[in-house]
Design an enzyme around this catalytic site. Structure first.
Site, PDB file in Angstrom:
ATOM      1  N   GLY A 236       0.821  -1.204   0.000  1.00 47.70           N
ATOM      2  CA  GLY A 236       0.000   0.000   0.000  1.00 47.70           C
ATOM      3  C   GLY A 236       0.855   1.253   0.000  1.00 47.70           C
ATOM      4  O   GLY A 236       2.029   1.227  -0.369  1.00 47.70           O
ATOM      5  N   GLU A 258       5.496  -3.320   1.479  1.00 42.94           N
ATOM      6  CA  GLU A 258       5.786  -2.937   0.096  1.00 42.94           C
ATOM      7  C   GLU A 258       4.991  -1.678  -0.175  1.00 42.94           C
ATOM      8  O   GLU A 258       3.768  -1.709  -0.290  1.00 42.94           O
ATOM      9  CB  GLU A 258       5.406  -4.076  -0.863  1.00 42.94           C
ATOM     10  N   LEU A 259       5.709  -0.536  -0.258  1.00 44.28           N
ATOM     11  CA  LEU A 259       5.053   0.763  -0.210  1.00 44.28           C
ATOM     12  C   LEU A 259       5.181   1.524  -1.530  1.00 44.28           C
ATOM     13  O   LEU A 259       5.341   0.926  -2.577  1.00 44.28           O
ATOM     14  CB  LEU A 259       5.636   1.560   0.958  1.00 44.28           C
ATOM     15  N   CYS A 292       2.803   0.628  -8.427  1.00 43.09           N
ATOM     16  CA  CYS A 292       3.866   1.210  -7.604  1.00 43.09           C
ATOM     17  C   CYS A 292       5.195   1.292  -8.339  1.00 43.09           C
ATOM     18  O   CYS A 292       6.047   2.120  -8.001  1.00 43.09           O
ATOM     19  CB  CYS A 292       4.021   0.429  -6.302  1.00 43.09           C
TER      20      CYS A 292
END
Length: 489
Positions: A236, A258-259, A292
């Site tokens: 996110g 996991e950004l 991302c």
């Protein structure tokens, strides 16, 4: 109980899946789930409470000893069977992703293909759970290092790939002997619930896989803070990652985050410009820029910048936008809030001196009167301090900045708090060799567009996260190590 076929017929109301049963939980409050292409209501989900979250974690905790005691190959057989069930339901699952998330149906089919790949790969690792026997300093002694599951794994996923992100975490968590609780994102909850329905149909033991619905700040935080949770894996935003980090601090929780990202896309003189343009368009506009690892900022050598931008802008302008159930390049953004976020960043970037090469922007009239639409936009920034070059846009807006040489491109690329992905197009073997040492990020694409391999390792540096997914390292992340000193003297 979920009825997958009901998604093709109209409204669907989803319960939570806890301890092998479909339940309404303790709340009477519901959350409406919107179709981003029409703003119509697909259905409702339960707005779960802290008590619901704890019930799911307790069910997973209760199921864990029996699940962990099974041989890994037996656990993998059920995960593999789940993958086969996904294959059998590809059409309805892809349609479901498109209805709740908005990506074109062809891209949704690709996402369901990724679900299968994630589950199959995890299942194939069942016989690769290994330990070590190490020589001791003492006589008549050995040192044994074993791997054990954490127990209850909580999965928190973003809305951009609701099915694939769930499977990416679910498969390795289960094969390694953990039980799993998924918080299905309130914007796109039905894909996770559909996986639970298939798991129930093929005979998963009660409590091994649970799905709760509701808000992250209530349901998610409760599960992160629960003493029964062994590991939290989240995909996110960086903002949400920081909140989870804080929530898990007191209990020193094991976290995999996991950004966000702000991937630089560097193109040098001598590169194959046509190939670079094609890759840049794909890496920027797939899933309406909601990835991302997207191409978030382009650094173009002055010698090729004019040619690249002319071709890139023409390609972006030619992209088709419309009903994601048809053969289009782009569907809607996931929500009106996301459209507003992107438009606001663009406005600040233009006010800061950015030159608009392709206006694009929100579409609100005619066939776009309903839904959340944003046309491809291209802006050339005046310097690397522009908000367009520093803030994650997460939408179909491409930004560019001219550079004098590769050293300047590397310096600009590293001038960020993020460190997820980067791209470089060049025909110089020296530049290619330098890139992994110069670029401070977890993932690099050299002369190609984005798209991770299952056998690789998807991880971020800095504000882009910690831990990682995929490959042998991602799989091993769901196991903790125990050292035993065996003395027979």
């Amino acid at each position: 109980m979920m009825d997958l076929n009901a998604f093709g017929a109209g409204r669907v109301d989803g319960q939570m899946f806890i301890d092998g049963a479909w339940v309404s939980g303790t709340s009477r409050d519901l959350i409406e789930v919107e179709n981003p292409a029409t703003e119509g209501i697909l259905g409702t989900i339960v707005e779960g409470t802290a008590d619901d979250a704890l019930a799911a974690v307790e069910a997973a905790h209760k199921a864990h000893p029996g699940w962990a005691a099974r041989p890994a190959i037996d656990r993998a057989a059920l995960v593999d069977k789940l993958a086969d069930a996904v294959v059998a339901h590809t059409d309805v699952l892809a349609k479901l992703v498109t209805l709740e998330q908005g990506k074109p149906l062809s891209q949704a089919r690709g996402e369901i293909g990724a679900v299968v790949t994630f589950l199959k790969y995890a299942a194939s690792n069942a016989r690769r759970i290994e330990g070590d026997i190490v020589t001791s300093d003492n006589p008549n002694e050995e040192i044994h290092i074993r791997r054990h599951p954490y127990g209850v794994v909580v999965g928190l996923t973003s809305w951009n790939y609701p099915a694939a992100l769930a499977a990416r975490k679910l498969g390795p968590a289960l094969v390694t002997g953990n039980t799993f609780v998924l918080l299905a994102h309130e914007i796109t909850p039905f894909s996770g619930l559909a996986l639970a329905q298939l798991a129930q149909e093929i005979g998963f033991p009660a409590g091994v896989f649970n799905v709760v619905t509701g808000r992250g700040r209530v349901v998610g935080q409760t599960m992160v803070e629960s003493p029964l949770t062994g590991l939290v894996t989240m995909t996110g935003s960086t903002r949400a990652g920081r909140e989870i980090y804080r929530a898990g601090a007191d209990a020193i929780k094991v976290l995999r985050l996991e950004l966000g990202g702000k991937a630089p896309f560097i193109v040098m003189q001598g590169a194959d410009i046509d190939a670079a343009v094609k890759a840049a368009v794909t890496a920027r506009f797939t899933n309406s820029g909601q990835i991302c690892t997207c191409n978030e900022r382009m650094y173009l050598h002055r010698a090729i910048a004019d040619e690249f931008l002319e071709k890139f802008t023409a390609s972006a302008k030619a992209l088709t936008i419309g009903d994601p159930m048809t053969d289009v390049d782009m569907g809607p953004k996931v929500s009106g809030i996301e459209v507003s976020k992107v438009a606001e960043i663009v406005a600040r970037g233009v006010a800061d001196g950015g030159e608009v090469l392709l206006e694009g922007g929100p579409l609100t009239s005619g066939k776009y009167a309903e839904g959340h639409w944003y046309a491809p936009t291209v802006v050339e920034a005046k310097d690397n301090t522009s908000p367009l070059m520093r803030e994650e846009i997460f939408g179909p807006v491409a930004t560019a900045l001219r550079v004098d040489d590769l050293d300047q491109a590397f310096a600009f690329a590293n001038d960020t708090e993020f460190g997820l992905s980067a791209y470089l197009f060049t025909n110089s073997l020296k530049d290619i060799a330098r890139a992994p040492h110069a670029l401070k990020c977890g993932e690099i694409y050299l002369n190609r567009t984005n798209g991770e391999g299952i056998q690789g390792f998807h991880s971020g540096w800095g504000q882009s996260g910690l831990g990682g997914e995929d490959g042998k390292y991602g799989f091993d992340g769901y196991l903790r190590k125990q050292t035993t000193y065996l003395n027979w003297g």
